[in-house]
Every structure is written in structure tokens, then in C-alpha cells.
Design a protein around this motif. Structure first.
Motif, short mmCIF file in Angstrom:
data_model
loop_
_atom_site.label_atom_id
_atom_site.label_comp_id
_atom_site.label_asym_id
_atom_site.label_seq_id
_atom_site.Cartn_x
_atom_site.Cartn_y
_atom_site.Cartn_z
N UNK A 130 0.86 -1.19 0.00
CA UNK A 130 0.00 0.00 0.00
C UNK A 130 0.89 1.23 0.00
N UNK A 131 0.59 2.18 -0.87
CA UNK A 131 1.31 3.45 -0.83
C UNK A 131 0.30 4.58 -0.97
N UNK A 132 0.43 5.59 -0.16
CA UNK A 132 -0.43 6.76 -0.33
C UNK A 132 0.47 7.97 -0.56
N UNK A 133 0.00 8.86 -1.40
CA UNK A 133 0.75 10.09 -1.69
C UNK A 133 -0.18 11.30 -1.56
N UNK A 134 0.12 12.15 -0.63
CA UNK A 134 -0.64 13.39 -0.44
C UNK A 134 -2.13 13.17 -0.21
N UNK A 135 -2.44 12.09 0.50
CA UNK A 135 -3.84 11.74 0.70
C UNK A 135 -4.55 12.79 1.56
N UNK A 136 -5.59 13.40 0.98
CA UNK A 136 -6.30 14.47 1.65
C UNK A 136 -7.79 14.17 1.61
N UNK A 137 -8.44 14.40 2.74
CA UNK A 137 -9.90 14.24 2.76
C UNK A 137 -10.50 15.41 3.51
N UNK A 191 -3.43 10.32 -3.94
CA UNK A 191 -3.67 9.00 -4.51
C UNK A 191 -3.34 7.91 -3.50
N UNK A 192 -4.01 6.77 -3.70
CA UNK A 192 -3.76 5.61 -2.87
C UNK A 192 -3.54 4.43 -3.80
N UNK A 193 -2.38 3.80 -3.67
CA UNK A 193 -2.08 2.64 -4.51
C UNK A 193 -2.15 1.38 -3.68
N UNK A 194 -2.82 0.36 -4.23
CA UNK A 194 -2.78 -0.97 -3.63
C UNK A 194 -2.08 -1.84 -4.65
N UNK A 195 -0.99 -2.43 -4.30
CA UNK A 195 -0.21 -3.24 -5.24
C UNK A 195 0.02 -2.46 -6.53
#
Lengths: 300, 247
Positions: free
Chosen positions: A60-67, A119-123
């Protein structure tokens, strides 16, 4: 650990490991226990699906995840740009006070809600690029969810709850029933297959939820406050179960929590405060700290 | 003992991102089984929803029963009257005017009565639909968490809609069957007491059966229509929002 049966008198022992001699006839149980342990290891190998161990280090990688939640005219930022890399096979705890954004992060990573930005990456797959069908597939096959409130379907038995994700995955009935039994056996509920959730204790319900999370051999288990509704002892049992699964089957566990018992088993702890990663602690750094606190120490 | 098949199915990828497939299975048999379970195990909730259908359809059935019974009685009266007139005619020559006069009044009355009945039926069905919609809305709302959970486990929006629609059809069918029986039997009993116990013999049972089938169809349809809105609304919620809903 599952029950074992004494080979000479047939007496059932609930707590193997604590007793090594049959309380009824005094026979030595170590041989049987070893065998049970071996079977369990074999079973563990089928629990998680490890597609590409050699390909990506980070699952799992997240980059600049904003909510940002919009409530009326007020904008409430829950996450302000979280960058997080989760290694394959690690046990990661996300800690923080309530309202810090850890549940929001959990929802983003699990594909349960869409981020406002980032963004959120799974695999290596960008979740924002997936359509509803692909997202459902990902939730069904790749991620197992565990909730604070267990969230079992109340009208279904333990076995039906565990097999529901397998129906969605299109598994055949026989295979489904077999795997459901195996999983419930694994979490120590082999004798509660046909009980409804309200007939089970909190700890047992959470065990069913753990078995359900493993239904389609996921790569990641996401647990949102899995011990929040359980007493100390039961909570510890669930944590140990998750750790055991993590260690023996290699499934990545990501757990949002503020339960300090989790510190013992986590490889890394991400501290979240006000929607930002405050600091990340490695397990190695913590050993000393825990030692001085005098907590129960888990050895590998 | 080991389930290696689960592993074998794994989507393999070398280097690039993993392969994402599309999700689309919920066999109708499984959907039906789950929905039926929901109805039978939440009998209290189902009964409240069904009660709306039962009342509306019982009223419709009673109106239609009385229509068929009254027509049957009139027919037999007219026949008796005609026989009487014929008997009089054969006995004492021609005397037709009285007969036609009564018939004109009857036709006008019949038209009035039909309009009044249609008005009542439409109003009662409207009230009934509002009742069922409200009940369905509650039933869906109290299951938001369950819906969110199902979506986490890989359910598509249409699975959720499918489950709720099957459920509403089951409730509608059961409710309108009970409603038709209650409405019909009560009305028949009233007429039997008022007009004599030979009333059922004077009725057109074929027409009655058609009316009853139509009433069951209307009840089921109303229940289905009432469920579509709430079900679609619930299914479209993002799982996170559905999970957090508290009532």
C-alpha cells in the motif's frame, strides 16, 4: 489454538500448550500437540494470497492523501496530505486520538471512500482509476475488513457470514463450505458453525469477523479498532490471533487503533494527529520503551 | 483438507500492477435464499411492512367483492323481475313502460356507484403505497450498516438492490394474498348475513377470481415500486458513509 483429543482416553483438552499431560489419564500429549501444530502450519499457508512477493516491496502506498468533509458551509479537513508506505507482510498499527483521522485513512486505504485529493495505490494500482466493478473485486479478493462493531450479518450463521464473500467471488458451494469450516476452525470456532451472531460472545463474533476477512485469501487485512468493543483479555486474544495470522501466513495487517496492547505486536506504529503523520516508530525502537513500562513482552 | 484452489486462482503479475478483474456474481438462488431469510428472521419488521399491503389490498378486495356480489344479486333480481313481467304480460296483455323506467334509474346509479368506488380504491391504494414506502425506508435505514458491510465484502450496488427488491416482492405477495382473503371473506360474510346465505351461488366466480388475481398483482407491484427508491438510495451510498450511519 484448536482443541486436541487425548489419544489414549479420548478426553478433550481446551487449552493445549498450558497442559502437556492429559488430566484424565496422565498420557503424554506432546506428540499430538506437535502434529496439530504441523497441520495448523500447513493450513496457514493457504490463508493469505501472496501474488508477487518479489515484485513490490510496498503493498500500500499513499501520496498526499487528503480528505475534506463538507458539513454545511464548514469544511472539516480529516486528512491533510498523508504519505504512507506499507511493506508487504508487515503488521502496521495506526495510532492516534479519536478524531485524528485514522478511521478516515482506513476508509481511503480500504477503498470505502474517495479521497478529496491525493492517490492511494494498492499493489501499484491507483484506486481512483478503478470503476465500481473493479473496486468491488478489490474489496472482495484483496482486502479483508475487520470492524470495531464486528459487523456480522445478523440473520446469518457464523458459517454463512464467512462464506458470503466467497459467494461474491463466485466460488463453488462445496469448496466454499469446506473453506468456511477450515477458517472457523482456524479461529477456534469449529464447534460454533451454525450459531447466529447474537448467540456468540463479543470475542467469538470478532473471531468470525476475522475468519470472514480471510474468506478470499486477501493480501491485506484492514482492522478498524478491532479490540474497541472487547474486554482486555478478549482483546488480547484477537490481537494475538491477528499477529499469528500475520506471522504464519504473511498477510499484511493494517490496524487503526488506540489500544496500547497493539504496540507489542506491531512492526511499525504510525502516529496520526490532526490528519497528518506525526511520527513513525519502528518496533526495534520500542522494545526498550516497553521493557521499562513492564508490559507483557511477546517473543518471536 | 487444504484449500489450494484459492491460491491457484490468484491473479499473477510480474513487475507491473496486479491485474484487477471485474466483480459480478450473486446467483439468483443465493439472492433469493438471503432475501427469504431476511423476511423470515425479521418477521416483526416484515409484518409491519406487509400490514400496509394487507390493509390496502383487503380494502380493494372488499370493494371488488361487493361489486361482483351486487351485480350477481341484481342479475338474479332482474331475471326474477323479467319472469314476473313475462308472467304478467302473458296473463294481462301489454304493459312495458314501468320496466324501462326502472332500468334507466339503475344505469345512472350504476355509473355513480362505479365512480365512487374507483375514487375510494385509488385513494386507499395511494395511502397504502405511502405507508409501504415509509416502512421500506425504515427497514432499509436500520440496515445501512449491513449494506455497508456487504459492500466491503465485495457486493455491487445492484446486489443490494436485488436483495431488497426480492424481499419486497416476497412481502408484497404474501401481504396481498392475505389481504385479498381477508377483504373477500369479510365482504362475502356481510352480504350473506344481509342478503341470505345463497348469495355465493348468485355470484360470477370467474370474474371474482380474475379480480382477486389482479388485486394480488397490484399489491405485489405496489410493494415493489415502494421499495425501489429506498433500495437504490441505500445501495448508492459509499460504504464508509453506510457503515458510520447510526440510528
Amino acid at each position: 489454538m484448536a482443541k486436541i483429543t487425548c489419544p489414549s482416553c479420548g478426553y478433550e483438552i481446551d487449552t493445549p500448550g498450558i497442559v502437556t499431560v492429559c488430566p484424565e489419564c496422565g498420557a503424554d500429549l506432546r506428540g499430538v500437540m506437535e502434529e496439530v501444530g504441523h497441520q495448523r502450519e500447513e493450513m496457514m499457508a493457504t490463508i493469505a494470497r501472496d501474488d508477487s512477493v518479489t515484485t513490490h516491496e510496498f503493498i500500500v502506498r499513499t501520496r498526499g492523501l487528503t480528505k475534506i468533509y463538507v458539513m454545511g458551509e464548514v469544511e472539516v479537513p480529516a486528512l491533510r496530505g498523508v504519505d504512507l508506505d506499507v511493506r508487504r507482510g508487515e503488521y502496521l498499527s495506526i495510532m492516534g486520538p479519536s478524531g485524528s483521522g485514522k478511521s478516515t485513512l482506513f476508509n481511503m486505504v480500504g477503498g470505502l471512500d474517495k479521497p478529496t485529493d491525493g492517490t492511494c495505490f494498492i499493489e501499484e494500482v491507483d484506486m481512483a482509476q478503478l470503476d465500481a466493478f473493479e473496486l468491488a473485486w478489490l474489496r472482495c479478493r484483496k482486502i479483508g475488513y475487520i470492524f470495531q462493531t464486528f459487523n456480522l450479518i445478523p440473520v446469518m450463521t457464523a458459517l454463512e457470514n464467512v462464506t458470503l464473500p466467497m459467494i461474491f467471488a463466485g466460488m463453488g458451494t462445496d469448496e466454499m463450505m469446506e473453506r468456511g469450516r477450515t477458517l472457523l476452525d482456524l479461529v477456534g470456532l469449529g464447534d460454533r458453525l451454525h450459531h447466529k451472531p447474537y448467540e456468540l460472545s463479543g470475542g467469538q463474533q470478532q473471531r468470525v469477523a476475522v475468519a470472514r476477512a480471510l474468506a478470499n485469501a486477501p493480501a491485506i487485512i484492514l482492522a478498524d479498532e478491532p479490540t474497541g468493543n472487547l474486554d482486555l483479555q478478549t482483546g488480547k486474544e484477537i490481537i494475538d490471533l491477528l499477529k499469528e495470522l500475520n506471522r504464519e501466513s504473511g498477510v499484511t495487517v493494517i490496524s487503526a487503533t488506540h489500544d496500547l496492547k497493539m504496540i507489542d505486536v506491531s512492526d511499525r506504529i504510525v502516529h496520526i494527529r490532526d490528519g497528518e503523520v506525526e511520527r513513525i516508530e519502528q518496533r526495534a525502537d520500542l522494545e526498550l520503551e516497553i521493557g521499562t513500562l513492564g508490559s507483557e513482552h511477546v517473543t518471536d | 483438507m487444504l484449500d489450494v484452489k484459492g491460491l491457484a486462482k490468484a491473479a499473477r503479475a510480474e513487475g507491473g500492477p496486479i491485474e484487477i478483474e471485474k466483480q459480478m456474481t450473486l446467483p439468483w438462488t443465493d439472492a433469493f435464499r438471503i432475501s427469504l431469510r431476511n423476511v423470515t428472521l425479521r418477521l416483526g419488521r416484515a409484518a409491519i411492512t406487509a400490514a400496509g399491503v394487507v390493509l390496502g389490498i383487503a380494502f380493494l378486495a372488499s370493494v371488488w367483492t361487493s361489486k361482483v356480489v351486487v351485480e350477481g344479486l341484481e342479475l338474479s333480481q332482474e331475471e326474477a323481475h323479467r319472469r314476473q313481467v313475462e308472467a304478467v304480460q302473458t296473463a294481462a296483455g301489454v304493459e312495458e313502460e314501468a320496466g324501462t323506467a326502472t332500468e334507466v334509474v339503475t344505469a345512472e346509479e350504476k355509473a355513480n356507484r362505479a365512480a365512487r368506488q374507483a375514487w375510494l380504491v385509488i385513494m386507499s391504494l395511494l395511502v397504502c403505497t405511502v405507508g409501504i414506502t415509509n416502512s421500506m425506508l425504515m427497514s432499509v435505514t436500520e440496515r445501512f450498516q449491513e449494506i455497508g458491510t456487504m459492500k466491503c465484502l465485495g457486493a455491487l450496488d445492484m446486489f443490494i438492490v436485488r436483495l431488497f427488491l426480492i424481499e419486497s416482492i416476497l412481502i408484497g405477495l404474501l401481504g396481498s394474498l392475505v389481504g385479498v382473503l381477508i377483504g373477500h371473506l369479510i365482504m362475502l360474510l356481510v352480504f350473506c348475513i344481509k342478503e341470505g346465505w345463497d348469495t355465493p351461488a348468485k355470484m360470477d366466480w370467474a370474474a371474482m377470481a380474475v379480480y382477486m388475481l389482479v388485486a394480488v398483482a397490484i399489491g405485489t407491484l405496489l410493494s415493489l415500486v415502494a421499495a425501489v427508491g429506498p433500495a437504490v438510495r441505500a445501495a448508492r451510498m459509499p460504504p464508509a458513509a453506510a457503515l458510520q450511519t447510526e440510528i
